[in-house]
Scaffold this motif. Structure first.
Motif, PDB file in Angstrom:
ATOM      1  N   UNK A 164       0.775  -1.230   0.000  1.00  0.00           N
ATOM      2  CA  UNK A 164       0.000   0.000   0.000  1.00  0.00           C
ATOM      3  C   UNK A 164       0.811   1.288   0.000  1.00  0.00           C
ATOM      4  N   UNK A 165       1.989   1.285   0.612  1.00  0.00           N
ATOM      5  CA  UNK A 165       2.563   2.586   0.905  1.00  0.00           C
ATOM      6  C   UNK A 165       3.767   2.989   0.062  1.00  0.00           C
ATOM      7  N   UNK A 166       4.049   2.267  -0.996  1.00  0.00           N
ATOM      8  CA  UNK A 166       5.031   2.742  -1.972  1.00  0.00           C
ATOM      9  C   UNK A 166       4.500   2.365  -3.325  1.00  0.00           C
ATOM     10  N   UNK A 167       4.433   3.292  -4.213  1.00  0.00           N
ATOM     11  CA  UNK A 167       3.974   2.936  -5.546  1.00  0.00           C
ATOM     12  C   UNK A 167       5.111   3.195  -6.516  1.00  0.00           C
ATOM     13  N   UNK A 168       5.910   2.157  -6.766  1.00  0.00           N
ATOM     14  CA  UNK A 168       7.044   2.274  -7.673  1.00  0.00           C
ATOM     15  C   UNK A 168       7.476   0.866  -8.079  1.00  0.00           C
ATOM     16  N   UNK A 169       8.522   0.790  -8.893  1.00  0.00           N
ATOM     17  CA  UNK A 169       8.944  -0.517  -9.393  1.00  0.00           C
ATOM     18  C   UNK A 169       9.836  -1.266  -8.409  1.00  0.00           C
ATOM     19  N   UNK A 170       9.762  -2.587  -8.462  1.00  0.00           N
ATOM     20  CA  UNK A 170      10.766  -3.427  -7.831  1.00  0.00           C
ATOM     21  C   UNK A 170      11.871  -3.575  -8.877  1.00  0.00           C
ATOM     22  N   UNK A 171      13.114  -3.318  -8.497  1.00  0.00           N
ATOM     23  CA  UNK A 171      14.208  -3.335  -9.477  1.00  0.00           C
ATOM     24  C   UNK A 171      14.734  -4.754  -9.702  1.00  0.00           C
ATOM     25  N   UNK A 172      14.940  -5.449  -8.600  1.00  0.00           N
ATOM     26  CA  UNK A 172      15.464  -6.814  -8.695  1.00  0.00           C
ATOM     27  C   UNK A 172      14.761  -7.669  -7.654  1.00  0.00           C
ATOM     28  N   UNK A 173      14.488  -8.913  -8.000  1.00  0.00           N
ATOM     29  CA  UNK A 173      13.828  -9.807  -7.045  1.00  0.00           C
ATOM     30  C   UNK A 173      14.466 -11.181  -7.116  1.00  0.00           C
TER      31      UNK A 173
ATOM     32  N   UNK B 122       3.457  10.365   2.593  1.00  0.00           N
ATOM     33  CA  UNK B 122       4.080  10.750   1.332  1.00  0.00           C
ATOM     34  C   UNK B 122       4.686   9.587   0.573  1.00  0.00           C
ATOM     35  N   UNK B 123       4.221   8.373   0.835  1.00  0.00           N
ATOM     36  CA  UNK B 123       4.791   7.181   0.202  1.00  0.00           C
ATOM     37  C   UNK B 123       4.557   7.079  -1.294  1.00  0.00           C
ATOM     38  N   UNK B 254       5.376   6.723  10.679  1.00  0.00           N
ATOM     39  CA  UNK B 254       5.120   7.948   9.923  1.00  0.00           C
ATOM     40  C   UNK B 254       6.066   8.116   8.746  1.00  0.00           C
ATOM     41  N   UNK B 255       6.456   9.343   8.495  1.00  0.00           N
ATOM     42  CA  UNK B 255       7.257   9.711   7.334  1.00  0.00           C
ATOM     43  C   UNK B 255       8.597   8.954   7.288  1.00  0.00           C
ATOM     44  N   UNK B 256       9.078   8.543   8.437  1.00  0.00           N
ATOM     45  CA  UNK B 256      10.340   7.801   8.518  1.00  0.00           C
ATOM     46  C   UNK B 256      10.340   6.587   7.598  1.00  0.00           C
ATOM     47  N   UNK B 257       9.170   5.948   7.462  1.00  0.00           N
ATOM     48  CA  UNK B 257       9.095   4.768   6.612  1.00  0.00           C
ATOM     49  C   UNK B 257       9.561   5.074   5.191  1.00  0.00           C
ATOM     50  N   UNK B 258       9.323   6.303   4.771  1.00  0.00           N
ATOM     51  CA  UNK B 258       9.661   6.680   3.407  1.00  0.00           C
ATOM     52  C   UNK B 258      11.088   7.204   3.310  1.00  0.00           C
ATOM     53  N   UNK B 259      11.487   8.056   4.239  1.00  0.00           N
ATOM     54  CA  UNK B 259      12.798   8.709   4.114  1.00  0.00           C
ATOM     55  C   UNK B 259      13.915   7.968   4.845  1.00  0.00           C
ATOM     56  N   UNK B 260      13.578   7.108   5.797  1.00  0.00           N
ATOM     57  CA  UNK B 260      14.539   6.425   6.665  1.00  0.00           C
ATOM     58  C   UNK B 260      15.370   7.410   7.462  1.00  0.00           C
ATOM     59  N   UNK B 261      14.888   8.618   7.599  1.00  0.00           N
ATOM     60  CA  UNK B 261      15.591   9.616   8.381  1.00  0.00           C
ATOM     61  C   UNK B 261      14.973   9.660   9.784  1.00  0.00           C
ATOM     62  N   UNK B 262      15.766   9.368  10.829  1.00  0.00           N
ATOM     63  CA  UNK B 262      15.215   9.326  12.198  1.00  0.00           C
ATOM     64  C   UNK B 262      14.515  10.627  12.593  1.00  0.00           C
ATOM     65  N   UNK B 263      14.901  11.754  11.977  1.00  0.00           N
ATOM     66  CA  UNK B 263      14.223  13.016  12.277  1.00  0.00           C
ATOM     67  C   UNK B 263      12.764  12.999  11.831  1.00  0.00           C
TER      68      UNK B 263
END
Lengths: 267, 343
Positions: A164-173, B122-123, B254-263
């Motif tokens: 659900x939370x990323x909409x993009x390609x998988x590059x390698x699997x 923002x994912x 939250x947003x960390x999931x996307x950016x991996x930035x602890x902030x």
């Protein structure tokens, strides 16, 4: 002289650019000079052994079987002995050896497929000294799934849309299991940070002309792809294990591909 | 070094020529967004320009339950026009599986101006990609995308609409483009506040509302920036003190999931305050049932953590302290932000 003509044409087209794109104009011109065909084969191997699905291999001191090996080869360009770069437009190719895959958590099935060779036609005649390509999808297309180019598709299970939370390609699997523990391996790269470009140089120039298909045989070593990956520590690699994903992306760039053969003879 | 580009579509390109594109452009005029005077120009979408036919097709698709696996759920099932395209429950169970979703359904308001990612964290980078998620997700619409193409192709009307909008046969990526166009056409800018700000028809805010406006400007406007009433950015507004639930690909961080930035732990996108009076419950998990609860939270419920936004620490005190009169006034002001155009 001809080069000049091309660049003038480019300028002209760019300045008029309401119509067809500059790409078409140049390639029209290039293909006028009796182009040839180039077949590029990615020969998946484990060390020096040919890779076979579901067969036991020892990788990183563990016995594993794999039922899925898939990666995007994109943005291919060829370098000729004049130092010119021929960019292959729309080059997004899915290289894969896989069992049937259940897509969208079982909504439908992608058939078992083995695909190692891509064929480029209309390659300008010439002597080629190297090839560049990327593993993964550049951000322009990775960030917008509605843009279509080459073999890019949302229908083959190489997207993160059902997640659900990323909409993009998988590059390698790379998927399979560790034989002893029955533990599942699901090793994926994706996200713009994993996009990697690489170049392979040929020992001898590869001739491409209209008379015959030329061949490039590239070895893709799975032990290279997985070099340094700890299957016990990270049996699942993805967005939430960025370090491991980065390691694999680097492996694809540096430790995986090598040139086996470049020839205009029949392979 | 010389660089040539080689296209394998030369023949196709030549035979189609460019005249057809020009003709198409005339037949399918640009959609007029009618940008409100108190808004900036929205960004352009060169890969998917808004056209009248594209928006119309997107609207039909948005309300069509064929887009779900069981043909019972449309985008509008969870994004209801009468609730400014939100859903009304904390965590919706309207998806195909009936399981509660993990996040609250947001409104779809003025998304043409939204440039900094979709979803609460923002994912997703743009509306064109975003729509794949609800379509494919097993707890939402769970639609086989290939099958959807076939289902749409079976309808003459869709064949024509895609032809008009994109000069193309039906393809899944064009479904996404049309949905994106429709969603970008949803402009909310005709509330009492807007008319007041634009000096339209002598609309005035009353004393109470004006007082609320100034409370808003002093305390809320940095994040809920006018006139979109969001800064299109991510903040931790202090809902939680700890972030220890790592399940579901760490989505509770939250947003960390996307950016991996602890902030970015605990940060979520600032939702707009437009139409907020009719879009309860509130926050990314729908935890508050009324605006009163929200104000009480800002007043005395804000939790301290490393990523808490500094704006929520005033005079060494955590939260935004407002007396009862100011709260009343602020509520009155928030009620002036309702535009009932689509309701």
């Amino acid at each position: 002289m001809k080069i000049n003509y091309i660049s003038i044409l480019v300028l002209l087209i760019i300045s008029l650019s309401s119509c067809s794109s500059d790409d078409d104009a140049i390639s029209t011109d290039l293909t006028a000079a009796s182009p040839g065909e180039l077949a590029i084969t990615f020969d998946n191997q484990v060390g020096d052994t040919d890779f076979v699905l579901n067969q036991e291999f020892t990788i990183n001191s563990q016995t594993v079987t794999l039922n899925q090996l898939r990666y995007w080869v994109s943005n291919v360009s060829l370098i000729n002995d004049q130092g010119e770069v021929i960019v292959i437009d729309d080059s997004y190719f899915l290289i894969e050896e896989t069992d049937a895959i259940s897509i969208q958590d079982g909504a439908y099935e992608y058939p078992a497929t083995k695909r190692e060779t891509i064929t480029l036609s209309g390659v300008p005649a010439g002597n080629y000294t190297g090839i560049s390509y990327a593993i993964g999808i550049d951000s322009k297309y990775n960030d917008n799934l509605s843009l279509q180019a080459g073999e890019l598709s949302q229908l083959n299970g190489m997207t993160n849309i059902s997640w659900m939370w990323h909409t993009s390609y998988i590059f390698t699997a790379i998927k399979g299991k560790i034989v002893n523990s029955e533990s599942v391996l699901k090793l994926e790269t994706g996200l713009n940070d994993s996009y990697r470009e690489l170049t392979l140089n040929f020992d001898q120039a590869l001739v491409v002309n209209a008379s015959d298909t030329s061949d490039l045989l590239i070895k893709a070593d799975i032990t290279g792809m997985l070099q340094g990956v700890d299957f016990t520590e990270t049996p699942v690699i993805g967005a939430s294990t960025p370090e491991a994903m980065n390691l694999m992306a680097d492996n694809f760039q540096n430790a995986t591909f090598s040139l086996e053969k470049a020839t205009d003879e029949n392979l | 070094m010389k660089i040539y580009r080689l296209s394998f579509l030369i023949l196709a390109a030549l035979s189609l020529g460019c005249s057809k594109d020009d003709a198409e452009y005339i037949e399918n005029p640009q959609f007029d967004l009618r940008v409100p005077a108190n808004f900036s120009e929205p960004p352009e979408f060169p890969d998917n320009p808004l056209t009248t036919a594209g928006v119309a097709l997107g609207e039909k698709l948005f309300f069509d339950s064929k887009l779900s696996g069981d043909n019972n759920i449309s985008c509008a099932t969870c994004h209801k026009p009468e609730l400014a395209f939100s859903e009304g429950s904390a965590l919706s169970t309207k998806g195909i599986s009936g399981k509660p979703l993990l996040r609250h359904v947001p409104t779809l308001i003025n998304l043409a101006w939204s440039q900094n990612g979709f979803f609460w964290d923002g994912g997703s980078k743009n509306l064109e990609s975003q729509a794949f998620a609800p379509l494919a997700h097993e707890d939402e619409m769970f639609q086989d995308l290939q099958e959807l193409e076939e289902e749409l192709k079976a309808e003459l009307e869709y064949i024509e609409l895609f032809e008009n909008a994109f000069n193309s046969e039906i393809k899944i990526n064009l479904v996404m483009k049309a949905l994106a166009q429709y969603q970008r056409s949803l402009i909310f800018a005709d509330s009492k506040y807007d008319k007041y700000i634009r000096n339209e028809n002598d609309v005035e805010l009353n004393q109470q509302e004006l007082r609320g406006y100034s409370v808003y400007l002093d305390n809320c406007a940095q994040c809920h920036q006018s006139d979109l009433f969001t800064d299109d950015n991510y903040h931790n507004n202090g809902l939680d003190a700890t972030f220890l639930n790592f399940s579901n690909d760490e989505m509770f961080l939250g947003r960390y999931r996307v950016t991996r930035n602890p902030d970015d732990i605990g940060k979520y996108k600032t939702p707009t305050l437009r139409n907020v009076a009719i879009t309860a419950p509130y926050m990314h998990d729908g935890r508050f049932n009324s605006l009163k609860e929200v104000l009480d939270f800002y007043n005395s419920g804000v939790q301290e953590s490393e990523t808490l936004d500094p704006l929520l620490i005033q005079n060494n005190k955590i939260g935004i302290e407002l007396n009862a009169d100011d709260q009343e006034a602020l509520l009155a002001f928030l009620n002036t932000l309702t535009d009932s155009k689509y309701l």
